[in-house]
Design an enzyme around this catalytic site. Structure first.
Site, short mmCIF file in Angstrom:
data_model
loop_
_atom_site.label_atom_id
_atom_site.label_comp_id
_atom_site.label_asym_id
_atom_site.label_seq_id
_atom_site.Cartn_x
_atom_site.Cartn_y
_atom_site.Cartn_z
N ASP A 101 -1.48 3.65 -1.33
CA ASP A 101 -0.58 2.73 -0.66
C ASP A 101 -0.48 3.13 0.82
OD1 ASP A 101 1.50 0.53 -1.03
OD2 ASP A 101 2.80 2.15 -0.31
N TYR A 229 7.38 0.89 6.66
CA TYR A 229 7.72 -0.51 6.93
C TYR A 229 7.98 -0.83 8.41
CZ TYR A 229 7.70 -0.33 1.95
OH TYR A 229 7.29 -0.12 0.66
N HIS A 289 -0.14 -1.77 -9.26
CA HIS A 289 -0.10 -1.01 -8.01
C HIS A 289 -0.01 0.50 -8.24
CE1 HIS A 289 0.34 -0.66 -3.74
NE2 HIS A 289 1.54 -0.11 -3.82
#
Length: 312
Positions: A101, A229, A289
């Site tokens: 990720d 983020y 994921h």
């Protein structure tokens, strides 16, 4: 698990936690969010048994690693520089890198900036990504897409703050196990997307959840929301976006990330090889994921084959 050793390394003024097992060529595992060093538990023991030294740090501000004094200023480059300083402190000249990720993005960033320190790169759940505004296609993403919501300072903090840490981690794990992009409607927050009665996936135990919760109770979410983020549009700081070491990408066929913009086409068409020419791609049927925790045996076999092929 009991053979995994834990220690701290003072890196750039912060005490960073590392988990370690095995001897031999060094494989460094970089976690994503909401993961932590623990997300690599199955892979660490497997590669150690295969003759490698596995090291999994907690990024600054994650888990047991010390928080930076100003979490809101943390960048991806900080994580890259931390890794370089850690390797120097441990006297490790070259490594095999494995990232999941957002940890995959750090792995590729490190390989671009310090190609002389990397032998090969394997990533899970995220291919090489071009950065900057053009690479974040807001026009084709749902309005309430979780990444856009979590980029807003204070919004995720307020949303998460309605629940205890354990519930937040549980909700994110359940949500990210889906095959659709997590997006909320105008009258919802992201935590509202998961019904409280939804069970954990079968491969993720209550003990696993408690381990994650304890680590995030220690660190909080400040740094984790900043990177990845709120730092997502940061560029790599290099002139040529070309990864010049062998690479492996492992994706679950049901990973929601494949619906992020054109990622599925980007990977399957081979466009990704414009940036990572020497790339092998493997899809795991039914994989989500969290494919390394969901199907550890399959992932371990793929990783160890790749690591042996490109051994130091």
């Amino acid at each position: 698990m009991e053979k995994i050793q834990h220690s701290f390394v003072n890196v750039r003024g912060l005490n960073l936690h590392i988990a370690e097992i095995g001897t031999g060529p060094v494989v460094v595992f970089l976690h994503g969010f909401p993961e932590i060093w623990y997300s690599w538990r199955h892979q660490m023991t497997a590669v150690a048994d295969a003759g490698f030294r596995a090291i999994a740090p907690d990024f600054r501000g994650y888990g047991l690693s010390e928080k930076p004094p100003e979490p809101e200023k943390t960048t991806f480059r900080d994580l890259v520089d931390d890794l370089l300083a850690m390797l120097d402190k441990l006297d490790i000249p070259k490594i095999l890198l494995v990232g999941k990720d957002s940890g995959a993005r750090v792995a590729y960033h490190f390989a671009l900036v310090h190609p002389d320190r990397v032998v090969a790169v394997a990533t899970l759940g995220l291919p090489f990504v071009v950065t900057g505004p053009a690479a974040f296609p807001t026009d084709v993403l749902p309005k309430g897409f979780y990444m856009m919501r979590w980029q807003e300072p204070g919004r995720a903090e307020k949303d998460f703050g309605r629940f205890d840490v354990k519930t937040v981690i549980k909700n994110i794990y359940i949500m990210f196990c889906g095959s659709e992009l997590p997006a909320a409607s105008e009258d919802q927050e992201i935590m509202d997307l998961v019904d409280e009665s939804t069970p954990l996936p079968s491969w993720f135990s209550e003990d696993d959840l408690q381990t994650y919760a304890t680590l995030y109770e220690n660190s909080g979410f400040e740094t984790a929301l900043q990177v990845p983020y709120r730092a997502w549009l940061e560029d790599y700081g290099v002139d040529e976006l070309k990864v010049k070491v062998p690479a492996l990408l492992i994706m679950g066929e049901k990973d929601y990330v494949l619906k992020f913009g054109e990622f599925d086409h980007y990977i399957r068409s081979g466009i990704v090889k414009n940036y990572v020419p020497d790339l092998e791609v493997t899809f795991i049927p039914e994989g989500t994921h969290f494919v390394q925790e969901q199907f550890p045996d399959k992932v371990n076999k793929l990783l160890i084959t790749f690591l042996n092929k490109h051994n130091l």
